[in-house]
Write a protein that holds these residues in place. Structure first.
Motif, PDB file in Angstrom:
ATOM      1  N   LEU A   1      -2.790   2.311   6.189  1.00 29.20           N
ATOM      2  CA  LEU A   1      -1.300   2.412   6.218  1.00 29.20           C
ATOM      3  C   LEU A   1      -1.011   3.865   7.117  1.00 29.20           C
ATOM      4  CD1 LEU A   1       1.491   1.945   5.005  1.00 29.20           C
ATOM      5  CD2 LEU A   1       0.911   3.791   3.325  1.00 29.20           C
ATOM      6  N   THR A   2      -1.733   4.839   7.082  1.00 23.30           N
ATOM      7  CA  THR A   2      -1.359   5.971   7.956  1.00 23.30           C
ATOM      8  C   THR A   2      -2.101   5.990   9.306  1.00 23.30           C
ATOM      9  OG1 THR A   2      -3.205   7.074   6.592  1.00 23.30           O
ATOM     10  CG2 THR A   2      -1.189   7.910   6.200  1.00 23.30           C
TER      11      THR A   2
ATOM     12  N   ASN B   1      -2.380   8.877   0.989  1.00 29.08           N
ATOM     13  CA  ASN B   1      -2.450   7.640   1.770  1.00 29.08           C
ATOM     14  C   ASN B   1      -3.913   7.616   2.510  1.00 29.08           C
ATOM     15  OD1 ASN B   1      -0.347   5.988   0.724  1.00 29.08           O
ATOM     16  ND2 ASN B   1       1.044   7.165   1.689  1.00 29.08           N
TER      17      ASN B   1
ATOM     18  N   SER C   1       0.836  -1.235   0.071  1.00 27.98           N
ATOM     19  CA  SER C   1      -0.088   0.013  -0.034  1.00 27.98           C
ATOM     20  C   SER C   1       1.039   1.135   0.132  1.00 27.98           C
ATOM     21  CB  SER C   1      -0.888  -0.045   1.057  1.00 27.98           C
ATOM     22  OG  SER C   1      -1.553   0.996   1.240  1.00 27.98           O
ATOM     23  N   LEU C   2       1.870   1.084   0.830  1.00 28.53           N
ATOM     24  CA  LEU C   2       2.910   2.318   1.118  1.00 28.53           C
ATOM     25  C   LEU C   2       3.302   2.323  -0.579  1.00 28.53           C
ATOM     26  CD1 LEU C   2       4.903   4.210   2.503  1.00 28.53           C
ATOM     27  CD2 LEU C   2       6.485   2.142   2.500  1.00 28.53           C
TER      28      LEU C   2
ATOM     29  N   GLY D   1       0.995   4.121  -2.918  1.00 26.46           N
ATOM     30  CA  GLY D   1       0.749   5.487  -2.331  1.00 26.46           C
ATOM     31  C   GLY D   1       1.815   6.552  -2.870  1.00 26.46           C
TER      32      GLY D   1
END
Lengths: 166, 399
Positions: free
Chosen positions: B258-259, B243, B171-172, B175
């Motif tokens: 993620l965040t 994100n 996911s990072l 993003g």
């Protein structure tokens, strides 16, 4: 507990990836974007300043034009007024001149008539005198011949004279 | 250009999905021959707390959906640093976390059918389901597990150096790719449309950029010094904002929390912390150790103020870390909670579940809007506070 215990792998990948992206963006994207923004902003500010200056100039020009127009209008009016004055004066002068001349002519004519009249009168007087003398001469001649005849003659002569006079 | 690359991305994504489905299929066969007994999710009663937790914490595979007894999920690579050697395999070897994985002395994976004796096993790995290391990979004792058939949690013998490409790492990267693509596009537009009015994505992002520059960086750090920090501030703002938004998208490749992951927010906060420390000037340290305008007895025999100030140096990034983590995680939990209500009531009575779904969806929509706002606000707050800390660290001494 698993929610608040940071994983080693994620920390590693996050640090690495974020640092790379930060580097790439700081090197290739942000300076370009920020510089372009700054350039455009100064350009807009300059353009606005130029527009303001231009507007001011146009205003000045307009004011100047208006002044010129006003001056021209005044001048025209002045000229017209003068022309009108001149016209009036001329007409007035011409009128008085004409009057004087007409008077002169009439007077001259009168004088001439008088003169002609006196001449005619004197001529008439002379003629009458001549006729009288003639009549008197003929009378005297016929008186000497006969009384009757004389009288007839006188009357005849007077009649002639009358005819002649008429 | 934008449409073409979006299409390309979409096809790549489809390909990825297709390949993962075929991978799943072969895994299914493997499961049949596997010696371990796996419990199917089908008979389990719906557990809202577990479901929510599974959604918000990191995972070694990307679960997309489950229909019937088939799990559709993308296996992700596991990278373990074992005795200075990198051991790598796909997370599908764990059979969705149900079975452990064993390695021989040359660090090669022993396939389940070759697990005859425990002698050639060097070490075993398993995903923990309970306890302190829940949903993390831990070393397990092969003998206890295979011979005495104890559950994996009881055989745990320590934690490996785990550098796996987890769901959050993917996911990072998604993003970050979005951010890179977005801003390289925008930068190119700025280059080609020099001195012209903004257009397209450029005009969508320009207000944010100008806002960060003027109202965050310039007002917090100062007219002259802000330019140095602007790239970092812009990057963290858009990193957090994008994100957060990606995290709100409920399907792949969004939806990872993620965040709302403490590791991610910790790294962000540490970046702010180290940038603050590196750029701090003499005046900043003077304010910490000898705060002006404070009575001397707060400093002298017992250095109360310096202690408080030094603590402050560390609490500032700590608070940054916790705030972002808590806000985003809370948003996900509440939204998932509303969705869970449908299934909790559905378990009691199917009709009741449908009835509740109307209200639940309405609340979830409301929360989605709220979360959109929170996504922006948290990005703004993190950036603003970072800028304020940089401003404090670089403030000049003035009488």
């Amino acid at each position: 507990m698993e929610l608040v215990s940071p994983g080693l792998g994620l920390i590693f990948w996050m640090t690495l990836s974020f640092a790379i992206v930060l580097f790439l963006l700081s090197k290739y994207a942000w300076p370009l974007i920020l510089n372009s923004l700054k350039e455009r902003e100064t350009e807009i500010a300059n353009s606005l300043e130029a527009a303001r200056q231009a507007r001011k100039d146009i205003q000045n020009l307009q004011a100047h034009n208006e002044d010129l127009l006003k001056e021209a209008r005044n001048e025209r009016e002045e000229l017209l007024r003068e022309a009108r004055q001149l016209k009036d004066d001329l007409i007035l002068k011409a009128k008085s001149q004409a009057e004087i001349e007409a008077k002169q002519i009439v007077e001259n004519a009168k004088a001439l008539i008088e003169q002609e009249k006196t001449v005619a009168l004197s001529q008439l007087k002379n003629q009458v005198a001549d006729l009288s003398i003639e009549i008197a001469e003929r009378l005297l001649k016929s008186e000497l011949s006969a009384d009757k005849k004389q009288k007839e003659l006188v009357e005849k002569l007077i009649g002639e004279a009358k005819h002649q006079l008429n | 250009m934008i449409i073409r690359s979006a299409r390309l991305f979409f096809f790549a994504f489809l390909f990825f999905i297709a390949s993962s489905i075929s991978a799943q299929h072969s895994n299914g066969e493997e499961e049949n021959t596997s010696a371990t007994n796996t419990t199917t999710a089908h008979n389990e009663k719906f557990n809202a707390g577990k479901m929510i937790m599974d959604h918000i914490i990191d995972s070694y595979e990307w679960h997309i959906l489950t229909y019937g007894e088939k799990h559709l999920s993308i296996p992700l690579p596991i990278l373990i640093l074992h005795e200075r050697k990198l051991v790598s395999f796909m997370s599908s070897a764990f059979q969705h976390g149900h079975s452990p994985v064993f390695f021989d002395h040359s660090f090669d994976r022993i396939l389940p059918e070759n697990l005859n004796s425990t002698e050639n096993i060097a070490f075993g790995l398993a995903i923990m389901h309970e306890g302190k290391h829940k949903s993390k990979i831990a070393y397990i004792k092969a003998d206890d597990y295979l011979l005495h058939h104890t559950i994996v949690e009881n055989t745990e013998v320590g934690m490996p150096y785990d550098f796996s490409i987890t769901k959050n790492v993917v996911s990072l990267w998604v993003g970050l790719l979005i951010i890179l693509w977005l801003f390289f596009c925008v930068a190119r537009t700025y280059k080609t449309r020099q001195g012209m009015a903004p257009k397209g994505i450029q005009s969508a992002l320009e207000p944010f950029i100008v806002f960060i520059r003027d109202d965050i960086a310039k007002s917090s750090i100062g007219e002259h010094k802000h330019e140095k920090y602007l790239p970092f501030l812009l990057t963290i703002f858009f990193f957090i904002f994008i994100n957060n938004i990606v995290g709100l998208v409920p399907f792949f490749p969004g939806g990872a929390n993620l965040t709302g992951n403490i590791a991610v927010t910790m790294v962000l906060a540490l970046f702010t912390f180290f940038i603050t420390l590196i750029n701090s000037n003499k005046n900043y340290w003077k304010h910490i150790f000898n705060t002006p305008g404070v009575p001397w007895w707060l400093k002298f025999p017992l250095p109360l103020m310096p202690i408080v100030e030094v603590l402050g140096v560390f609490t500032k990034p700590f608070v940054l870390m916790v705030r972002l983590f808590a806000n985003i995680t809370a948003g996900h939990i509440v939204t998932l909670g509303f969705i869970s209500l449908i299934f909790i009531f559905g378990n009691i009575n199917v009709g009741l579940g449908y009835g509740v779904s109307v209200i639940s969806v309405a609340f979830a929509i409301f929360l989605a809007f709220l979360e959109l706002l929170v996504a922006l606000i948290q990005a703004y707050v993190f950036t603003l506070l970072s800028a304020l800390y940089f401003g404090m660290a670089t403030e000049e001494h003035h009488e």
